[in-house]
Design a protein around this motif. Sequence first.
Motif, PDB file in Angstrom:
ATOM      1  N   ALA A   1      -0.275  10.290  14.833  1.00  0.00           N
ATOM      2  CA  ALA A   1      -0.456  10.398  13.382  1.00  0.00           C
ATOM      3  C   ALA A   1       0.714   9.741  12.658  1.00  0.00           C
ATOM      4  O   ALA A   1       0.518   9.002  11.683  1.00  0.00           O
ATOM      5  CB  ALA A   1      -0.594  11.867  12.970  1.00  0.00           C
ATOM      6  N   ALA A   2       1.933   9.993  13.122  1.00  0.00           N
ATOM      7  CA  ALA A   2       3.116   9.382  12.508  1.00  0.00           C
ATOM      8  C   ALA A   2       3.066   7.856  12.640  1.00  0.00           C
ATOM      9  O   ALA A   2       3.358   7.129  11.689  1.00  0.00           O
ATOM     10  CB  ALA A   2       4.385   9.938  13.143  1.00  0.00           C
ATOM     11  N   GLU A   3       2.686   7.381  13.820  1.00  0.00           N
ATOM     12  CA  GLU A   3       2.594   5.933  14.036  1.00  0.00           C
ATOM     13  C   GLU A   3       1.492   5.306  13.194  1.00  0.00           C
ATOM     14  O   GLU A   3       1.655   4.201  12.673  1.00  0.00           O
ATOM     15  CB  GLU A   3       2.370   5.645  15.518  1.00  0.00           C
ATOM     16  N   MET A   4       0.382   6.013  13.030  1.00  0.00           N
ATOM     17  CA  MET A   4      -0.709   5.501  12.202  1.00  0.00           C
ATOM     18  C   MET A   4      -0.264   5.376  10.744  1.00  0.00           C
ATOM     19  O   MET A   4      -0.556   4.374  10.085  1.00  0.00           O
ATOM     20  CB  MET A   4      -1.932   6.417  12.313  1.00  0.00           C
ATOM     21  N   LEU A   5       0.433   6.396  10.235  1.00  0.00           N
ATOM     22  CA  LEU A   5       0.924   6.340   8.861  1.00  0.00           C
ATOM     23  C   LEU A   5       1.931   5.204   8.710  1.00  0.00           C
ATOM     24  O   LEU A   5       1.868   4.421   7.756  1.00  0.00           O
ATOM     25  CB  LEU A   5       1.543   7.677   8.452  1.00  0.00           C
ATOM     26  N   GLN A   6       2.850   5.103   9.649  1.00  0.00           N
ATOM     27  CA  GLN A   6       3.848   4.042   9.611  1.00  0.00           C
ATOM     28  C   GLN A   6       3.179   2.663   9.592  1.00  0.00           C
ATOM     29  O   GLN A   6       3.537   1.793   8.792  1.00  0.00           O
ATOM     30  CB  GLN A   6       4.778   4.165  10.824  1.00  0.00           C
ATOM     31  N   ASP A   7       2.186   2.467  10.452  1.00  0.00           N
ATOM     32  CA  ASP A   7       1.491   1.189  10.541  1.00  0.00           C
ATOM     33  C   ASP A   7       0.704   0.886   9.261  1.00  0.00           C
ATOM     34  O   ASP A   7       0.732  -0.235   8.752  1.00  0.00           O
ATOM     35  CB  ASP A   7       0.551   1.190  11.751  1.00  0.00           C
ATOM     36  N   SER A   8       0.011   1.879   8.727  1.00  0.00           N
ATOM     37  CA  SER A   8      -0.777   1.679   7.509  1.00  0.00           C
ATOM     38  C   SER A   8       0.115   1.319   6.329  1.00  0.00           C
ATOM     39  O   SER A   8      -0.208   0.422   5.542  1.00  0.00           O
ATOM     40  CB  SER A   8      -1.588   2.938   7.186  1.00  0.00           C
ATOM     41  N   VAL A   9       1.253   2.002   6.194  1.00  0.00           N
ATOM     42  CA  VAL A   9       2.190   1.718   5.107  1.00  0.00           C
ATOM     43  C   VAL A   9       2.764   0.309   5.271  1.00  0.00           C
ATOM     44  O   VAL A   9       2.906  -0.434   4.298  1.00  0.00           O
ATOM     45  CB  VAL A   9       3.310   2.784   5.053  1.00  0.00           C
ATOM     46  N   SER A  10       3.056  -0.055   6.500  1.00  0.00           N
ATOM     47  CA  SER A  10       3.593  -1.393   6.762  1.00  0.00           C
ATOM     48  C   SER A  10       2.598  -2.483   6.365  1.00  0.00           C
ATOM     49  O   SER A  10       2.960  -3.462   5.716  1.00  0.00           O
ATOM     50  CB  SER A  10       3.962  -1.519   8.244  1.00  0.00           C
ATOM     51  N   ARG A  11       1.347  -2.292   6.754  1.00  0.00           N
ATOM     52  CA  ARG A  11       0.337  -3.307   6.439  1.00  0.00           C
ATOM     53  C   ARG A  11       0.013  -3.370   4.950  1.00  0.00           C
ATOM     54  O   ARG A  11      -0.165  -4.447   4.406  1.00  0.00           O
ATOM     55  CB  ARG A  11      -0.936  -3.049   7.251  1.00  0.00           C
ATOM     56  N   ARG A  12      -0.073  -2.230   4.301  1.00  0.00           N
ATOM     57  CA  ARG A  12      -0.481  -2.229   2.895  1.00  0.00           C
ATOM     58  C   ARG A  12       0.660  -2.498   1.916  1.00  0.00           C
ATOM     59  O   ARG A  12       0.486  -3.206   0.921  1.00  0.00           O
ATOM     60  CB  ARG A  12      -1.124  -0.890   2.552  1.00  0.00           C
ATOM     61  N   PHE A  13       1.837  -1.927   2.193  1.00  0.00           N
ATOM     62  CA  PHE A  13       2.941  -2.032   1.245  1.00  0.00           C
ATOM     63  C   PHE A  13       4.103  -2.888   1.747  1.00  0.00           C
ATOM     64  O   PHE A  13       5.069  -3.087   1.019  1.00  0.00           O
ATOM     65  CB  PHE A  13       3.469  -0.633   0.892  1.00  0.00           C
TER      66      PHE A  13
ATOM     67  N   ALA B   1      -1.512  17.765  -9.590  1.00  0.00           N
ATOM     68  CA  ALA B   1      -0.315  18.227 -10.280  1.00  0.00           C
ATOM     69  C   ALA B   1      -0.186  17.546 -11.641  1.00  0.00           C
ATOM     70  O   ALA B   1      -0.673  16.435 -11.832  1.00  0.00           O
ATOM     71  CB  ALA B   1       0.921  17.927  -9.435  1.00  0.00           C
ATOM     72  N   ALA B   2       0.472  18.224 -12.552  1.00  0.00           N
ATOM     73  CA  ALA B   2       0.693  17.664 -13.889  1.00  0.00           C
ATOM     74  C   ALA B   2       1.856  16.665 -13.891  1.00  0.00           C
ATOM     75  O   ALA B   2       1.953  15.833 -14.780  1.00  0.00           O
ATOM     76  CB  ALA B   2       0.973  18.789 -14.883  1.00  0.00           C
ATOM     77  N   GLU B   3       2.733  16.752 -12.887  1.00  0.00           N
ATOM     78  CA  GLU B   3       3.895  15.867 -12.826  1.00  0.00           C
ATOM     79  C   GLU B   3       3.462  14.432 -12.528  1.00  0.00           C
ATOM     80  O   GLU B   3       2.423  14.206 -11.924  1.00  0.00           O
ATOM     81  CB  GLU B   3       4.876  16.315 -11.730  1.00  0.00           C
ATOM     82  N   PRO B   4       4.280  13.476 -12.930  1.00  0.00           N
ATOM     83  CA  PRO B   4       3.951  12.075 -12.620  1.00  0.00           C
ATOM     84  C   PRO B   4       4.039  11.823 -11.119  1.00  0.00           C
ATOM     85  O   PRO B   4       4.635  12.618 -10.382  1.00  0.00           O
ATOM     86  CB  PRO B   4       5.019  11.290 -13.384  1.00  0.00           C
ATOM     87  N   PRO B   5       3.470  10.716 -10.651  1.00  0.00           N
ATOM     88  CA  PRO B   5       3.540  10.396  -9.219  1.00  0.00           C
ATOM     89  C   PRO B   5       4.990  10.330  -8.736  1.00  0.00           C
ATOM     90  O   PRO B   5       5.908  10.026  -9.499  1.00  0.00           O
ATOM     91  CB  PRO B   5       2.866   9.029  -9.117  1.00  0.00           C
ATOM     92  N   LEU B   6       5.161  10.606  -7.458  1.00  0.00           N
ATOM     93  CA  LEU B   6       6.476  10.577  -6.821  1.00  0.00           C
ATOM     94  C   LEU B   6       6.777   9.145  -6.395  1.00  0.00           C
ATOM     95  O   LEU B   6       6.030   8.558  -5.607  1.00  0.00           O
ATOM     96  CB  LEU B   6       6.465  11.510  -5.603  1.00  0.00           C
ATOM     97  N   ALA B   7       7.848   8.555  -6.938  1.00  0.00           N
ATOM     98  CA  ALA B   7       8.266   7.212  -6.537  1.00  0.00           C
ATOM     99  C   ALA B   7       8.950   7.306  -5.180  1.00  0.00           C
ATOM    100  O   ALA B   7       9.818   8.150  -4.964  1.00  0.00           O
ATOM    101  CB  ALA B   7       9.216   6.627  -7.573  1.00  0.00           C
TER     102      ALA B   7
ATOM    103  N   LEU C   1      -1.330   7.264  -1.648  1.00  0.00           N
ATOM    104  CA  LEU C   1      -0.277   6.302  -1.964  1.00  0.00           C
ATOM    105  C   LEU C   1      -0.848   5.144  -2.761  1.00  0.00           C
ATOM    106  O   LEU C   1      -1.986   4.729  -2.537  1.00  0.00           O
ATOM    107  CB  LEU C   1       0.355   5.764  -0.676  1.00  0.00           C
ATOM    108  N   ARG C   2      -0.034   4.610  -3.664  1.00  0.00           N
ATOM    109  CA  ARG C   2      -0.461   3.440  -4.425  1.00  0.00           C
ATOM    110  C   ARG C   2       0.777   2.624  -4.795  1.00  0.00           C
ATOM    111  O   ARG C   2       1.905   3.116  -4.725  1.00  0.00           O
ATOM    112  CB  ARG C   2      -1.218   3.856  -5.674  1.00  0.00           C
ATOM    113  N   GLU C   3       0.525   1.404  -5.196  1.00  0.00           N
ATOM    114  CA  GLU C   3       1.610   0.550  -5.664  1.00  0.00           C
ATOM    115  C   GLU C   3       1.422   0.310  -7.156  1.00  0.00           C
ATOM    116  O   GLU C   3       0.324  -0.044  -7.597  1.00  0.00           O
ATOM    117  CB  GLU C   3       1.623  -0.770  -4.913  1.00  0.00           C
ATOM    118  N   ARG C   4       2.475   0.530  -7.901  1.00  0.00           N
ATOM    119  CA  ARG C   4       2.416   0.331  -9.346  1.00  0.00           C
ATOM    120  C   ARG C   4       3.759  -0.244  -9.795  1.00  0.00           C
ATOM    121  O   ARG C   4       4.804   0.302  -9.459  1.00  0.00           O
ATOM    122  CB  ARG C   4       2.143   1.646 -10.054  1.00  0.00           C
TER     123      ARG C   4
END
Length: 171
Positions: A34-46, A7-13, A132-135
């Motif tokens: 799948a929901a638990e995996m996403l939740q766990d990955s976000v918790s560990r990384r961010f 997409a041309a739009e900036p990343p979604l905060a 997902l990324r952190e900036r």
Amino acid sequence: PQQIQWAAEPPLAISQDSVVIAIGVQATAPEKQAAEMLQDSVSRRFGQKWPIVEEVQIPPGCETVILLGRQPSSQWLKQLSAQRRVDLRTAAAGHDNYVIEILDDDGRHLVVVGGGNPRGVIYGQDTLFQMLRERAGRTELVRASVCDWASIPWRGRPQTNVGLYLRPGEL
């Protein structure tokens, strides 16, 4: 992914206080996983804990909803497909297919990870996590429309039960 359109739009905060992972009322065990995996990955990384709720229990004031599921288990995904806002048919011929779409929905951001089968939802959440990324101290989601499927029927790792691979049509 087999198909991706940036997409041309900036990343979604994404703010930790206003995001939920939503699953269908009739979500299967792999969809819940799948929901638990996403939740766990976000918790560990961010370091954020995104709550998991059923699609009918989204709290008011929620700015971003990540909807994981399939049409048979999610009324919301059925409705989005009927309105042609999400098209799961684009990858219908593929095995373990999924789509990722980022939509505006009644003033909030709706991130849809729609799978053609339960494993497709698992693979879709994995791709979403990679987007997902952190900036500058905040979590962002790179905007894109993604459609992916396996080139061969089975993805994954060798298992001790090789009999699963010997079923007709698996390899």
